[in-house]
Scaffold this motif. Structure first.
Motif, short mmCIF file in Angstrom:
data_model
loop_
_atom_site.label_atom_id
_atom_site.label_comp_id
_atom_site.label_asym_id
_atom_site.label_seq_id
_atom_site.Cartn_x
_atom_site.Cartn_y
_atom_site.Cartn_z
N GLU A 538 0.81 -1.21 0.00
CA GLU A 538 0.00 0.00 0.00
C GLU A 538 0.85 1.26 0.00
O GLU A 538 0.33 2.37 -0.17
CB GLU A 538 -0.92 0.00 1.23
N VAL A 539 2.14 1.11 0.22
CA VAL A 539 3.03 2.26 0.32
C VAL A 539 3.87 2.45 -0.94
O VAL A 539 4.24 3.56 -1.31
CB VAL A 539 3.96 2.11 1.55
N SER A 543 8.06 -2.18 -5.26
CA SER A 543 7.90 -2.16 -6.72
C SER A 543 6.66 -1.41 -7.16
O SER A 543 6.20 -1.58 -8.28
CB SER A 543 7.86 -3.60 -7.25
N GLY A 544 6.09 -0.61 -6.28
CA GLY A 544 4.94 0.19 -6.66
C GLY A 544 3.70 -0.13 -5.85
O GLY A 544 3.53 -1.26 -5.36
N ILE A 561 11.60 -10.57 1.59
CA ILE A 561 10.41 -10.07 0.89
C ILE A 561 10.62 -10.19 -0.62
O ILE A 561 11.67 -9.82 -1.14
CB ILE A 561 10.12 -8.60 1.26
N PHE A 562 9.61 -10.72 -1.30
CA PHE A 562 9.61 -10.73 -2.76
C PHE A 562 8.49 -9.82 -3.24
O PHE A 562 7.33 -9.99 -2.85
CB PHE A 562 9.37 -12.14 -3.30
N SER A 563 8.83 -8.86 -4.08
CA SER A 563 7.80 -8.05 -4.73
C SER A 563 7.52 -8.65 -6.11
O SER A 563 8.42 -9.14 -6.78
CB SER A 563 8.27 -6.60 -4.87
N GLY A 589 4.22 -3.63 3.99
CA GLY A 589 3.35 -3.11 2.94
C GLY A 589 2.48 -1.95 3.36
O GLY A 589 1.76 -1.39 2.54
N LYS A 590 2.54 -1.59 4.65
CA LYS A 590 1.67 -0.52 5.15
C LYS A 590 2.45 0.69 5.66
O LYS A 590 1.93 1.80 5.64
CB LYS A 590 0.77 -1.07 6.27
N VAL A 591 3.67 0.48 6.13
CA VAL A 591 4.47 1.60 6.64
C VAL A 591 5.90 1.49 6.11
O VAL A 591 6.30 0.46 5.56
CB VAL A 591 4.49 1.61 8.19
N GLN A 592 6.66 2.54 6.33
CA GLN A 592 8.07 2.56 5.94
C GLN A 592 8.85 1.51 6.74
O GLN A 592 8.64 1.36 7.94
CB GLN A 592 8.65 3.95 6.23
N TYR A 593 9.71 0.77 6.06
CA TYR A 593 10.54 -0.20 6.77
C TYR A 593 11.55 0.53 7.66
O TYR A 593 11.89 1.70 7.43
CB TYR A 593 11.28 -1.12 5.79
N ILE A 594 12.04 -0.17 8.68
CA ILE A 594 13.06 0.41 9.55
C ILE A 594 14.37 0.56 8.80
O ILE A 594 15.05 1.58 8.87
CB ILE A 594 13.25 -0.47 10.81
N SER A 595 14.73 -0.48 8.06
CA SER A 595 15.94 -0.45 7.24
C SER A 595 15.81 -1.48 6.13
O SER A 595 15.02 -2.42 6.23
CB SER A 595 17.19 -0.74 8.09
#
Length: 619
Positions: A538-539, A543-544, A561-563, A589-595
């Motif tokens: 969602e973010v 890959s979009g 993670i596989f996009s 998929g909902k928020v910014q990753y930490i790293s």
């Protein structure tokens, strides 16, 4: 080398020509060392040594060197991952404290040497990946050592004589590691030169560049083509039935020759071996015939105006190339010893997948021919200016052909017999039907048969297969559509006795859409086996927005993670792997990753090629 000399090497702790290791299974490490020593960046012109069974301080680990380890290390030379091929000798030494395996690697004249698309060098006592300046040094060293025709500049040719788009889109991604290629900001001249296809000192493509990617190679090298002739007899005095000239750059022509052998040379016939099982017999086995022709193209002398000759007679095939055995290869040691007249062409054909493990092809050819009933190929090594090989038609295939030709008509013949005009050539039936496992146009089919698209040819060769429901139209409601294609039906498959495995392999080879969907489904099945979960991005960080993400916790808030991206324009489904950190599953998929860990992602993940990247996370 003696035991005393080995001890001297062990005690030389500062040398940049020695690598010690206690590992016996780290193939990547071994190959990187071989690659680095072969490149010999300091240009010492001295051998490098990979010593297995020794600690960093020079002491022995107590290793017992096995025959398997010896074979594995010696096999690095010919497994096709280190290119151009390195020169390695492997020796076992025994001491009271244990045994050592010492691999001596000779510096190469054909630098840069790459391991899986990366250039490894020695920087003092350690290994490293070469930067652009170091790669330039290796290129210049190769130029100074030039002794092969394909490495020489093609005088009179310029960059515009090359199809650089073909080089960038088809060859580069196969020749260079994806991560390295993504960071490569050089212009196309520099990229060509790094692989031996351009010579900047003369601002000219090399002969290899013209042969592989030239727009009109014959303009500079008049003999750079393959001549196919089919005779209606046992020698060249017979009438000519067909004649083709395969001209153009090798990057494009090799695939055409490959398909030509598969569809126009090879005939497949089922032979009952029991009440419930059949064996497919070939007049000429595909792989063996292809290997012999590819060898002729790879090893030929391109300085002559003569082409490679690919002649088919009623009972045998002859393949002849200009130039006899080269270098270390001699009649008395053929085929056990080989050498390369065109090392850059040989490397390029390996990259493109048209030749496999070096120095193993002829042995495999002879084995396949014998198993198929052709008998061994006969090599003529006595020609002064040429090299030829004769491959005989399979005796099993001849026997089947004779029985079918002389088979009496019977009311008990196959149900299919009544559907056909007796004048219709069954060879064409098989060829067309197998060719149409993947949908083909009218023009494609007629090109296969060497005929025009005239209506009379359509009526003779395609219409009967449609009428008997062996072929069907892909657009049945628009029979005259310019986009019309024809594909084999289940009835046609049954008639040809094609197995599911054969059809799948054929589609994997020639149908990009099928292959892409098959690989997609295979990877999605693996995701399920690996316990991966699915969410929607969602973010749009990977890959979009709206793309599918498949993820798995691999410990300490780290996630594999596989996009997933659908690319209809490329007939491809692309999976990009990542490793990122989140506080919990719900954030993905909902928020910014930490790293996000850089350097891990490998664009367009391929299960066979890239599994080692993720193996530790999914097993």
């Amino acid at each position: 080398m003696t035991n005393e000399e080995v001890k001297i090497l062990l005690n030389d702790l500062e040398s940049d020509r020695i690598e010690r290791t206690v590992s016996t299974t780290n193939t990547d490490k071994f190959c990187q060392a071989v690659c680095a020593f072969s490149n010999d960046l300091p240009d010492s012109k001295q051998s490098g040594f990979l010593i297995i069974g020794a600690n960093d301080d020079g002491s022995l680990s107590g290793l017992k060197v096995t025959d398997e380890l010896m074979r594995n290390i010696a096999g690095i030379r010919a497994d096709g991952n280190v290119l151009p091929q390195p020169a390695i000798t492997v020796t076992k030494f025994a001491f009271e404290e244990g045994e050592l395996l010492v691999a001596e690697i000779q510096p190469s004249d054909f630098t840069p040497i790459r391991y899986k698309g990366r250039i490894w060098i020695r920087v003092g006592p350690r290994k490293a990946i070469a930067n652009e300046a170091e790669e330039r040094i290796l290129i210049e060293k190769r130029v100074s050592n030039i002794n092969s025709f394909d490495a020489l500049p093609c005088f009179g040719a310029v960059l515009d004589d090359l199809n650089t788009e073909l080089f960038k889109s088809l060859y580069l991604p196969k020749a260079i590691d994806a991560d390295v290629l993504a960071e490569d900001k050089r212009d196309v001249k520099a990229q060509l030169e790094s692989l031996g296809f351009f010579e900047s000192r003369y601002n000219s493509p090399t002969n290899a560049g013209i042969l592989m990617f030239g727009k009109r190679p014959e303009r500079f090298l008049p003999g750079a083509y393959t001549q196919y002739v089919e005779f209606n007899g046992i020698n060249a005095a017979a009438d000519i039935l067909k004649e083709y000239k395969f001209a153009g750059n090798l990057c494009e022509i090799l695939s055409k020759l490959d398909q030509f052998i598969d569809t126009s040379i090879v005939n497949r016939r089922p032979v009952p071996v029991s009440a419930l099982r059949e064996q497919i017999v070939f007049n000429y086995p595909y792989w063996a015939t292809r290997e012999l022709l590819m060898n002729a193209i790879m090893h030929r002398d391109y300085q002559t105006n003569a082409p490679v000759k690919f002649y088919k007679y009623v009972d045998h095939i002859e393949i002849a190339n200009p130039g006899n055995l080269y270098g270390k290869a001699r009649p008395e040691n053929f085929p056990d010893v080989n050498d390369y007249r065109n090392p850059i062409i040989a490397e390029a054909m390996k990259v493109l997948g048209y030749v496999n493990r070096f120095n193993r092809g002829i042995i495999r050819v002879q084995k396949e021919l014998e198993e198929n009933g052709n008998g061994k190929a006969i090599f003529n090594l006595n020609l002064l200016t040429a090299f030829s090989v004769t491959e005989f038609v399979s005796t099993l295939a001849e026997e089947i052909q004779f029985k079918e030709t002389n088979k009496p008509k019977s009311n008990h013949d196959s149900d299919y017999d009544s559907d056909y005009d007796s004048d219709y050539d069954s060879n064409y039936q098989y060829k067309i039907l197998e060719f149409c496992i993947v949908p083909k146009s009218r023009k494609d089919i007629m090109n296969l048969l060497g005929l025009s698209t005239h209506t009379k040819n359509y009526d003779k060769y395609i219409a009967p297969l449609l009428n008997t429901n062996f072929l069907e139209m892909t657009l049945p409601d628009k029979p005259k559509s310019k986009n019309q294609k024809y594909v084999i039906t289940d009835r046609g498959i049954d008639f040809c006795k094609l197995s599911k495995e054969y059809i799948q392999n054929y589609k994997m080879k020639y149908d990009n859409v099928y292959k892409s969907e098959y690989l997609r489904d295979e990877l999605l099945q693996k995701f399920n086996e690996w316990g991966m979960k699915k969410v929607i991005d969602e973010v749009g960080l990977f890959s979009g927005v709206g793309k599918e993400l498949y993820y798995k916790n691999i410990g300490e808030n780290r996630y594999l993670i596989f996009s997933f991206i659908n690319r209809p324009d490329l007939n491809a489904y692309i999976f990009d792997p990542w490793i990122a950190s989140y506080n919990n599953d719900e954030e993905i998929g909902k928020v910014q990753y930490i790293s996000k860990e850089e350097g891990f992602a490998n664009m367009n993940f391929n299960l066979e090629r890239d599994y080692h990247y993720i193996k530790e996370f999914v097993e």
